[in-house]
Write an enzyme that holds these catalytic residues in place. Structure first.
Site, PDB file in Angstrom:
ATOM      1  N   THR A 123      11.454  54.991-121.175  1.00 45.73           N
ATOM      2  CA  THR A 123       9.647  55.592-121.840  1.00 45.73           C
ATOM      3  C   THR A 123       9.146  55.270-120.672  1.00 45.73           C
ATOM      4  OG1 THR A 123      10.604  54.032-123.909  1.00 45.73           O
ATOM      5  CG2 THR A 123       8.639  55.016-122.755  1.00 45.73           C
ATOM      6  N   THR A 145       8.925  59.668-127.177  1.00 44.15           N
ATOM      7  CA  THR A 145       9.956  59.646-127.555  1.00 44.15           C
ATOM      8  C   THR A 145      11.123  60.759-126.992  1.00 44.15           C
ATOM      9  OG1 THR A 145       9.276  58.475-129.094  1.00 44.15           O
ATOM     10  CG2 THR A 145      11.299  59.197-129.867  1.00 44.15           C
ATOM     11  N   GLU A 161      24.274  49.216-128.459  1.00 43.07           N
ATOM     12  CA  GLU A 161      22.546  48.625-128.526  1.00 43.07           C
ATOM     13  C   GLU A 161      22.029  49.003-129.978  1.00 43.07           C
ATOM     14  OE1 GLU A 161      18.964  49.723-125.278  1.00 43.07           O
ATOM     15  OE2 GLU A 161      18.306  50.345-126.856  1.00 43.07           O
TER      16      GLU A 161
HETATM   17  C1  FAD Z   1       8.292  45.829-126.870  1.00 43.26           C
HETATM   18  C2  FAD Z   1       8.433  46.349-126.550  1.00 43.26           C
HETATM   19  C3  FAD Z   1       9.249  46.587-125.741  1.00 43.26           C
HETATM   20  C4  FAD Z   1       9.908  47.642-124.808  1.00 43.26           C
HETATM   21  N1  FAD Z   1      11.284  47.830-123.678  1.00 43.26           N
HETATM   22  C5  FAD Z   1      11.220  49.565-123.339  1.00 43.26           C
HETATM   23  C6  FAD Z   1      12.227  49.067-122.539  1.00 43.26           C
HETATM   24  O1  FAD Z   1      12.326  48.056-122.281  1.00 43.26           O
HETATM   25  N2  FAD Z   1      12.609  50.701-122.219  1.00 43.26           N
HETATM   26  C7  FAD Z   1      12.099  51.620-122.350  1.00 43.26           C
HETATM   27  O2  FAD Z   1      12.264  52.525-121.674  1.00 43.26           O
HETATM   28  N3  FAD Z   1      11.518  51.507-123.315  1.00 43.26           N
HETATM   29  C8  FAD Z   1      10.896  49.955-123.771  1.00 43.26           C
HETATM   30  N4  FAD Z   1      10.339  50.396-124.933  1.00 43.26           N
HETATM   31  C9  FAD Z   1       9.452  51.473-125.150  1.00 43.26           C
HETATM   32  C10 FAD Z   1       9.574  52.164-126.595  1.00 43.26           C
HETATM   33  O3  FAD Z   1      11.191  52.598-126.743  1.00 43.26           O
HETATM   34  C11 FAD Z   1       9.203  52.916-127.499  1.00 43.26           C
HETATM   35  O4  FAD Z   1       7.914  52.637-127.239  1.00 43.26           O
HETATM   36  C12 FAD Z   1       9.555  53.825-128.606  1.00 43.26           C
HETATM   37  O5  FAD Z   1      10.580  54.548-128.561  1.00 43.26           O
HETATM   38  C13 FAD Z   1       8.163  55.187-129.399  1.00 43.26           C
HETATM   39  O6  FAD Z   1       7.881  55.676-128.533  1.00 43.26           O
HETATM   40  P1  FAD Z   1       6.637  55.473-127.939  1.00 43.26           P
HETATM   41  O7  FAD Z   1       6.135  54.051-128.032  1.00 43.26           O
HETATM   42  O8  FAD Z   1       6.278  56.935-126.637  1.00 43.26           O
HETATM   43  O9  FAD Z   1       5.645  56.472-129.223  1.00 43.26           O
HETATM   44  P2  FAD Z   1       5.949  58.287-129.036  1.00 43.26           P
HETATM   45  O10 FAD Z   1       6.466  58.791-129.485  1.00 43.26           O
HETATM   46  O11 FAD Z   1       4.693  58.023-128.928  1.00 43.26           O
HETATM   47  O12 FAD Z   1       5.786  58.203-130.989  1.00 43.26           O
HETATM   48  C14 FAD Z   1       4.572  57.185-131.671  1.00 43.26           C
HETATM   49  C15 FAD Z   1       5.054  57.264-133.733  1.00 43.26           C
HETATM   50  O13 FAD Z   1       5.005  58.759-133.636  1.00 43.26           O
HETATM   51  C16 FAD Z   1       6.459  58.998-134.413  1.00 43.26           C
HETATM   52  N5  FAD Z   1       7.004  60.235-133.983  1.00 43.26           N
HETATM   53  C17 FAD Z   1       6.611  61.386-132.783  1.00 43.26           C
HETATM   54  N6  FAD Z   1       7.122  62.340-132.969  1.00 43.26           N
HETATM   55  C18 FAD Z   1       7.616  62.296-133.559  1.00 43.26           C
HETATM   56  C19 FAD Z   1       8.609  63.670-134.987  1.00 43.26           C
HETATM   57  N7  FAD Z   1       8.691  64.608-133.949  1.00 43.26           N
HETATM   58  N8  FAD Z   1       9.108  63.366-135.716  1.00 43.26           N
HETATM   59  C20 FAD Z   1       8.137  62.358-136.578  1.00 43.26           C
HETATM   60  N9  FAD Z   1       7.748  61.006-135.960  1.00 43.26           N
HETATM   61  C21 FAD Z   1       7.581  61.192-134.137  1.00 43.26           C
HETATM   62  C22 FAD Z   1       7.373  57.659-133.596  1.00 43.26           C
HETATM   63  O14 FAD Z   1       8.434  57.396-134.672  1.00 43.26           O
HETATM   64  C23 FAD Z   1       6.426  56.554-133.640  1.00 43.26           C
HETATM   65  O15 FAD Z   1       5.984  56.506-134.769  1.00 43.26           O
HETATM   66  C24 FAD Z   1       9.338  49.019-124.970  1.00 43.26           C
HETATM   67  C25 FAD Z   1       8.347  49.333-126.172  1.00 43.26           C
HETATM   68  C26 FAD Z   1       7.755  47.430-127.038  1.00 43.26           C
HETATM   69  C27 FAD Z   1       6.663  48.031-128.086  1.00 43.26           C
END
Ligand code: FAD
Length: 384
Positions: free
Chosen positions: A122, A128, A242
């Protein structure tokens, strides 16, 4: 219970967890610490090497058995989020690593001498949309030089190795955005302070997660896993395991909440009778139990297909979704059943409530699962 597979594993994990009761996890949570002693005990007993083949010193078990290990940790009141990476991050290495890499790392991981707790995908700007990551790894002689930034990367301060996804070919030079990404093994013991800066992110859960800054970090070219440019595909290959393991953790949480809610509803007397005598209290608990049982069936379906070498993307995604939803609803019901006492830390409900909430967002958020099922299972148009 509809299905309680692998009773011998359950008994062994429960015995180990008995040495780390709820008080232990409560204290670690309050101190924002890391359950070091518990993680060591699990690793020393070999449980986190469940999925490593026997030829590399692992237990060579299936996903079904592995999932029960993590389920039981959460069902006992612990938090497998502190350790689950050790179980599945090595999968990339196992599937796509060279013979030399496997020899160098897998045996040490299996023996608990090396931690591979972290996977860095990330990024703050890509979210995402993984193909838009900006962290680059540029080949210079026998090294790659890494620059960029990651966010929410877990357990980096409690790991020796980290799997890193970075762009090796600029996006303008590839036919598909998913091409030109590669994965590497980063030795954190060498990297931190020498091109890699780690900044912990305070968060809702006691989950060690960090912002990472790469500033000309040099890693040996030999640390590239598989072929350059194929990293995105390699990451996708690991997602089903996973997701299924995370589903199992949620199921463990769900049973914990139901068991606690039932016990409390039977014991707590208000208006001269146990609160559980009221249908308004008992029906939501029953509903939660039904939903966890259904999620459990999907978990085993995903495990069986995975262990038989069959495609299981739909089942793994659906299991993760059903389980994360069921555990979160069970958490709410349990908190409501406890009333005011649910908010007091000494009952552990509020801690588990926060912990299980994470799984609606990480490692994949709910909407992404809907998008997967809509497109790949139902044949609806791709939405992004
Ligand atoms: C405590 C914690 C531990 C984590 N550990 C890891 C790790 O070890 N390694 C790692 O790589 N990542 C890690 N993550 C990251 C996690 O995988 C991401 O937070 C998650 O995948 C969502 O990405 P984002 O936060 O950038 O949300 P965003 O991509 O910004 O999305 C925000 C919201 O919008 C929604 N959204 C976005 N685009 C769309 C769409 N096209 N259609 C519908 N809905 C949409 C998403 O579903 C989400 O609800 C961790 C996160 C947390 C909070």
């Amino acid at each position: 219970m509809i299905e309680e597979r692998h009773p011998e594993i359950r008994t062994a994990i429960r015995a180990l967890c008995a040495g780390y009761p709820n008080e232990y996890f409560r204290r670690v949570d309050a101190e924002r610490g890391y359950p070091e002693a518990f993680v060591d005990a699990l690793m020393r007993a070999g449980w986190l090497a469940a999925l490593i083949p026997e030829e590399y010193g692992g237990a060579g078990l299936g996903l079904s058995e592995a999932s029960v290990i993590l389920e039981e940790v959460n069902r006992c009141g612990g938090n497998a989020g502190a350790v689950h990476g050790q179980m599945y991050n090595m999968g990339t290495l196992l599937r796509h690593g060279s013979v030399e890499q496997k020899r160098a790392y897998l045996t040490a991981i299996a023996e608990g001498r090396l931690r591979i707790q972290s996977m860095a995908v990330t990024e703050p700007t890509a979210g995402t949309d993984t193909t838009k990551i900006r962290t680059t790894a540029v080949r210079r002689g026998d090294r790659y030089v890494v620059n960029g930034q990651k966010v929410f990367i877990s357990r980096v301060l409690h790991s020796d190795l980290m799997i890193l996804l970075a762009r090796t070919t600029p996006v303008e030079q590839v036919a598909r955005r998913s091409a030109g990404l590669s994965i590497f093994i980063v030795d954190l013991r060498e990297a931190i302070g020498h091109g890699l800066t780690v900044r912990p992110i305070a968060n809702l859960v006691n989950h060690e997660t960090n912002a990472l800054f790469f500033d000309d970090l040099e890693i040996p070219a030999a640390n590239l896993i598989g072929e350059e440019g194929e990293g995105f595909r390699y990451i996708l290959d690991g997602l089903n395991a996973e997701r299924t393991l995370i589903a199992a953790e949620c199921i463990g949480d769900g049973y914990w909440f139901v068991e606690r809610a039932v016990r409390y509803a039977n014991e707590r007397v208000v208006f001269d009778r146990p609160i559980g005598k009221n249908q308004g209290v008992q029906f939501p608990i029953a509903e939660s139990f039904i939903e966890i049982e259904a999620a459990n069936l999907m978990r085993y379906r995903a495990c069986d297909r995975f262990d038989a070498g069959e495609a299981c993307g739909a089942e793994a995604n659906m299991a993760k979704h059903l389980a994360a939803k069921a555990s979160w609803e069970a958490a709410n019901v349990c908190l409501q059943t406890y009333g005011g006492f649910g908010f007091a830390s000494e009952y552990d409900v509020e801690r588990k409530f926060r912990e299980t909430r994470l799984y609606q967002v990480a490692p994949i958020s709910t909407n992404m699962i809907y998008a997967y099922v809509a497109e790949h299972v139902l044949g609806l148009p791709r939405s992004f």
